[in-house]
Scaffold this active site. Structure first.
Site, PDB file in Angstrom:
ATOM      1  N   SER A 691      -6.217  -2.764  -2.736  1.00  0.00           N
ATOM      2  CA  SER A 691      -6.399  -3.799  -1.723  1.00  0.00           C
ATOM      3  C   SER A 691      -6.744  -5.133  -2.399  1.00  0.00           C
ATOM      4  CB  SER A 691      -7.476  -3.367  -0.725  1.00  0.00           C
ATOM      5  OG  SER A 691      -7.416  -4.137   0.440  1.00  0.00           O
ATOM      6  N   ASP A 768       1.422   0.548   6.224  1.00  0.00           N
ATOM      7  CA  ASP A 768       0.112  -0.071   6.033  1.00  0.00           C
ATOM      8  C   ASP A 768      -0.106  -1.139   7.104  1.00  0.00           C
ATOM      9  OD1 ASP A 768      -2.175  -1.384   5.126  1.00  0.00           O
ATOM     10  OD2 ASP A 768      -1.650  -1.120   3.025  1.00  0.00           O
ATOM     11  N   HIS A 800      -2.971   2.214   4.862  1.00  0.00           N
ATOM     12  CA  HIS A 800      -3.621   1.537   3.740  1.00  0.00           C
ATOM     13  C   HIS A 800      -4.345   2.507   2.808  1.00  0.00           C
ATOM     14  CE1 HIS A 800      -5.054  -1.994   1.671  1.00  0.00           C
ATOM     15  NE2 HIS A 800      -6.320  -1.682   1.869  1.00  0.00           N
TER      16      HIS A 800
END
EC number: 3.4.14.-
Length: 829
Positions: A691, A768, A800
């Site tokens: 991320s 995602d 995600h």
């Protein structure tokens, strides 16, 4: 006639008499010799095998199994000339579902302050017990662990639920039913919740009044009220027009992920008379489309999700309402005038009902404290609302001595009433010149106007107010403190109404080997706290602590030491002075039994997002332990500029310029590691991030170009912050129109040609909802256009977290590290 009788030995060999017996015995001896030879060769063959075969598909699932110990495995190390043979924690064991320690205990507080410990993965409690306020003795409470968390406030009813659909990180749809409680026993009769028998319920909230059992719930994005739990047909629909893009009482994606960090958007008042709720209008918000591939349809299915990105004109429009159950009246509460002129460009950060101080009797008995913020999230407003009107209590701008920063929604989430006002967390300049988040007491006058009359804190950031008791004038809050990797609860006695200088007591000082607390909370009265002490590689200890006298503590769980079936890696914590002027904090794992003079690779696992923290003195993740134990590498996490807990001096360096200071400090930390720890092989250093950490990993690869970092692993990365959501991005970067250069500098795509002399792995899920695959699609395209060799993993139908493909992801990451990145002439896999 001679009988051919024979005896059968218990060992399984038949022994015949005469010539036949001699022949049989000879065969038996030969057979035993063959078995022995096979066994010896099998043992030798086993010890010659590589630790794992990542090509095999063993169908492991990552589950939360039982407490049975992992079996110790002795394997030949990757770098055998450097390490002694040791018991290792392997990849197969990582996904076996077996646990080697207990890291968390579940519990609840009852409204009267009683403590109830819940069932967990390791204990089945048929008879639940509670420890009443003022007592240290457990007494029988309830005989059903399934319903104890779902009791009505008067404890005469409870709900049960079954998850049907997973939505986003914090939300799902359920089937609910109500049961009656007679003499602490669950009745067999059940009543459904919702207009129909199998209605999907998105949220459920009991009335908090101790004599009540009515409730509200959300169905099809509308809010309903039900007075009698046994009469579902009597439910009243409070809102109309609810839909996926127009929600009442249920957070949309943006608020669930970035503001509330929960799906709940309903707040009962303590008396049970009022219900406040939010409406989230996304009808004018731009959408993204998430693909889903199935066997049932020859075409790709797409899920439509409203997702406002940085700088867009149409952000989520939020409206707040209060329902008066006595008068059956719904009113809209207006935002502050300064925000009303902003055409809906504002946020509701949190809500909390409080009982009004005695000098504010003209304002009614209860008011809703709402914390509003402008779209840039650097100015907050505290309003006091009821069904009649709203008054402005406090306006606070995050600008001190010409220094500016953002407000994090979590900072103001803990609002607690006092006898003359309320407590919250706001930034305050300390004696050392730094600006820290401290506890602020907002004192209210008779009109509801407030002013800050007291600050409580020291040279570190307060994270959250946990509780306050007017009865004993004691405050509890959580903070990282001024040590490396610490996280504790602090107690302040004589907090509000003494002229003495307030003193802070650090609760972890009461316990041996307890630097980091996991879950920590105060009871509803503010007179007791529960803390969970996390010690690396040991069972978590659960304590019930008296706020007035912390020597009155009870250890409820964790009295036995964990039995670790592998040699525990060495764990180091410390800080290193960086050229930027700050101390970089670190946690480092190294293999057990590391030999003097050994040189081993380093994997630096980074996140580095604004106000985040990665270094804690607790058991590392299982994946980190496994990769160190199995492959003889060093693993580290760091906290550098931009991270939380140490005030504005550390955080403000990244304000409006993400991806700069963090990258510089990370590379300087690597240099400091090399200079400090002689066992680190400077030619085998890798960085991995997920991320925001994936974004920083790519920035590091671009800036360093293989000088220090030889390999980079970027998972679900942001590659251009104009692709990310408005609330998060604008909080730290501001509006693109006002900070264009700040946005340009976060875009890694134009710099793909600089990913040279570094081996690069990119992984992303196509579904995602958080960091859209668009980021990796554009990034991989740029790498391809620039002729950059890299490895890419694309996971269909994965969000995600890639939670359903971790076995494959971790396997590929480790294959990349050991076979491509840390390649050695010694004992290659």
């Amino acid at each position: 006639m001679e009988n051919d009788n024979y005896d059968v030995e218990e060992q399984g060999c038949s022994v015949f008499n005469g010539k036949h017996g001699y022949f049989a015995r000879s065969c038996c001896v030969v057979f035993i010799l063959i078995i022995c030879v096979i066994f010896v060769f099998s043992v030798i063959f086993t010890f010659m095998q590589n630790p794992i075969n990542l090509n095999s598909d063993n169908g492991f699932n990552q589950t939360s199994g039982n407490t049975s110990s992992l079996e110790a495995t002795t394997l030949k190390p990757k770098f055998s000339s450097l390490m002694t043979t040791t018991r290792r924690f392997t990849f197969e064991q990582l996904f076996s579902g077996k646990q080697f320690l207990v890291d968390y205990y579940d519990y609840i507080w009852l409204p009267d302050g009683s403590f109830v410990q819940m069932n967990d993965d390791f204990t089945i409690r048929k008879q639940m017990k509670k420890i009443p306020l003022g007592s240290s003795v457990a007494e029988p409470f309830f005989n059903n662990g399934e319903y104890v968390k779902a009791l009505s406030s008067n404890m005469k009813y409870a709900y049960g639920s079954k998850k049907v659909n997973e939505l986003w990180r914090h939300s799902a749809e359920y089937l609910y039913h109500i049961v009656k409680i007679n003499n602490k026993t669950v009745s067999t009769e059940q009543w459904h919740v919702g207009p129909e028998e199998n209605s999907l319920i998105q949220a459920f909230y009991w009335n908090p009044n101790a004599s009540s059992n009515d409730f509200v719930y959300v169905h099809n994005y509308n809010l309903y009220y039900q007075k009698d739990p046994e009469k579902p047909d009597g439910a009243i629909q409070l809102t109309v027009g609810g839909s996926t893009f127009n929600r009442f009482g249920l957070a949309n994606w943006l608020y669930e992920e970035e503001i509330l960090e929960a799906s709940s958007a309903v707040w009962w008042s303590p008396s049970g008379r009022y219900v406040s709720y939010l409406r989230f209008d996304d009808r004018e918000v731009n959408r993204i489309f998430l693909p889903k591939y199935t066997d049932d349809d020859s075409y790709v299915e797409y899920f439509e999700l409203p997702y406002p990105k940085a700088g867009v004109q149409n952000n989520t429009l939020v409206t707040q309402y209060i329902w008066d159950s006595e008068n059956h009246k719904i009113v809209e509460t207006a935002p502050p005038n300064e925000l009303s002129a902003a055409n809906g460009d504002y946020y509701v950060l949190t809500n909390k009902w409080i009982t009004m101080p005695r000098n504010g009797s003209d304002l009614g008995e209860e008011r809703l404290v709402t914390v509003w913020a402008n779209r840039d999230q650097n100015h907050v407003y505290f309003s006091l609302c009821n069904e009649q009107d709203c008054v402005m209590a406090l306006s606070f701008q995050f600008s001190i001595d010409n220094r500016q920063l953002w407000v994090s929604p979590k900072d103001v989430r803990g609002v607690f009433p006092t006898e003359t006002g309320f407590l919250t967390v706001l930034p305050h300049k300390h004696d050392d010149g730094n600006i820290y988040n401290h506890v602020a007491h907002v004192e209210l006058d008779g009109t509801g106007t407030g002013k800050i009359t007291k600050w409580i804190g020291e040279n570190f950031d307060v994270i959250l107010v946990l509780g306050y008791s007017s009865k004993i004038d004691a405050l509890t809050f959580s903070a990282y403190g001024d040590g490396v990797g610490e996280f504790s609860t602090y107690i302040v006695r004589e907090a509000m109404y003494s002229n003495k200088k307030t003193t802070l007591q650090k609760v972890t000082d009461q316990f041996e080997d307890c630097k980091t607390l996991g879950s920590q909370s105060a009871d509803p009265t503010g007179q007791r706290i529960v803390v969970q002490c996390e010690k690396p590689f040991d069972n978590t200890r659960l304590y019930l602590v008296d706020v007035v006298d912390t020597t009155k503590k009870i250890m409820l769980e964790g009295g036995t030491k964990a039995v670790i079936p592998f040699d525990v890696p060495n764990m180091k914590f410390g800080k290193l002075k960086l050229p930027s002027g700050i101390d970089g904090h670190y946690m480092m794992l190294t293999p057990a039994n590391l030999l003097d003079g050994a040189k081993i690779p380093l994997l630096l696992d980074i996140y580095g997002g604004p106000d985040s923290k990665q270094v804690f003195q607790k058991t590392p993740t299982a994946h980190a332990i496994q990769i160190v134990s199995q492959y003889d590498i060093a693993y580290a996490r760091i906290d550098v500029r931009g991270t939380g807990g140490r005030g504005w001096d550390v955080k403000e360096a990244v304000y409006r310029k993400l991806g700069d200071a963090e990258v510089v400090d990370t590379l300087d930390m690597i240099r400091a590691f090399i200079n400090t720890f002689g066992f680190i092989d400077e030619d085998r250093i890798a960085v991995m991030g997920w991320s925001y950490g994936g974004f920083l990993t790519s920035k590091i690869a671009i800036k360093d170009q293989g000088e220090l970092v030889k390999c980079a692993i970027s998972i679900a990365p942001v590659t251009d912050f104009k692709y990310y959501d408005s609330a998060y991005t604008e909080r730290y970067l501001g509006q693109p129109a006002e900070n264009l250069q700040g946005y340009i500098n976060t875009n890694v795509i134009p710099h793909a040609r600089n990913v040279t002399n570094v081996k690069y792995l990119l992984a992303h899920g196509e579904r995602d909802d958080n960091v859209h695959y668009q980021n990796s699609a554009r990034w991989s395209e740029a790498l391809q256009q620039n002729g950059i060799h890299f490895t890419q993993l694309v996971y269909a139908n994965e969000a995600h977290s890639l939670s359903h493909k971790l076995f494959h992801l971790y396997g590929e990451v480790q294959r990349f590290l050991m076979n491509d990145c840390f390649k050695s002439n010694l004992d290659l896999l």
